[in-house]
Design an enzyme around this catalytic site. Structure first.
Site: not given
Length: 308
Positions: A11, A128, A161, A165, A167
């Site tokens: 991804g 992050c 996002a 992110t 989930a």
């Protein structure tokens, strides 16, 4: 000689990580890109670069001829997926760098503790928000006698996002709060994430608030400035948005911290902006860029130690 790495997760994060290594590392070589969607852009880009690919997940990676030569595996999937990947990879003797909020293995934030876990079989890149804010919490901690509380608010563009992110929102807040304590040195930590739908998309912004005792403003400012430079070594777009702010909380008007009680001290407020390098993500997605930049820094540090 470059160390061979594999990236699991084709991804956005995995693809950006691949491009960062391909275009800017003299210590690492991407030997495999792993996904579960054969039509993903990450797998297509990897194949175009001559990198071995598989859309059969971890099982497919283990069947690749190059697998025995791969020293480092970087997992950019999800917390749930990494829980299944971790024991297999460790048993296979791989050095594992986890970019999910699974929190398996010690937390690592390059500017703070990159030298502390060189012998670890696996490390966790926190989140992050953790990569952006924990260095600032630690900067305050090392300049004071007692760091009672650290709270961070990570505000990122909703566009940056993705499904992974979204989930893992619960894991994000829990893992980041724990890292504020374990790595940042606060007695109590709290983390909040905001997905901002503003158009045009906003650059990642982070607010850090701490309550401390036994330090002075000058020492904290100097420590923060030094830490900013450390992070900029691997994330050039990391910068203060404004001067560090201070407020004295007196004994006559203490604040109540859950699990600690009423306390007074020095409140420090730090406001950051993180702009991405634009390797694969747009520049506003500094929240994703700081994760891949930090993971690359950890892999290169480990590779340098292995080469030595």
């Amino acid at each position: 000689m470059k160390q061979k790495v594999a990236i699991i997760g084709s991804g956005n994060i995995g693809t950006d990580l691949m491009l960062k290594i391909v275009n800017g590392s003299d210590r690492l070589e991407v030997a495999a890109m792993v996904g579960i969607d054969p039509d993903s852009d990450g797998l297509k880009r990897a194949a175009a670069l001559g990198i071995a690919t598989t859309h059969e997940g971890l099982d497919g990676l283990r069947r690749l001829p190059s697998y025995p030569e791969i020293a480092i595996v970087m997992d950019a999937t999800s917390a749930k997926a990494h829980e299944a990947h971790h024991p297999v990879l460790v048993a296979d003797g791989k050095h594992v760098i986890d970019l999910t909020p699974a929190a398996i293995g010690p937390y690592i934030v390059p500017a703070v503790d990159i030298s502390d876990h060189g012998e670890a079989a696996a490390v966790n890149m926190v989140t992050c928000g953790g990569q952006a804010t924990v260095p600032m919490v630690y900067a305050v901690r090392r300049a004071v006698d007692r760091l009672i509380y650290g709270e961070i608010v990570a505000s990122v563009s909703s566009r940056s996002a993705g499904p992974g992110t979204r989930a893992n929102i619960d894991e994000f807040t829990q893992t980041t709060a724990r890292a504020i304590e374990v790595v940042g040195g606060a007695e109590r930590g709290k983390a909040i994430i905001i997905l901002n739908p503003a158009e045009p998309p906003m650059i990642m912004r982070d607010s850090i608030f701490t309550l401390s005792q036994g330090g002075d403003e000058g020492r904290i400012r100097a420590s923060v400035a030094d830490m900013i430079e450390r992070v900029q070594d691997y994330v050039p777009g990391y910068r203060l948005k404004q001067d560090v702010q201070f407020e004295r909380i007196g004994d006559n008007a203490p604040v109540r911290i859950s699990g600690i009680g009423e306390v007074s001290g020095l409140k420090t407020s730090i406001f950051l902006e993180v702009e991405g390098a634009g390797d694969y993500f747009p520049a506003y997605a500094g929240n994703l860029d700081i994760m891949t930049s930090s993971a690359k820094a950890v892999a290169e540090h480990w590779a340098a130690g292995r080469a030595g």
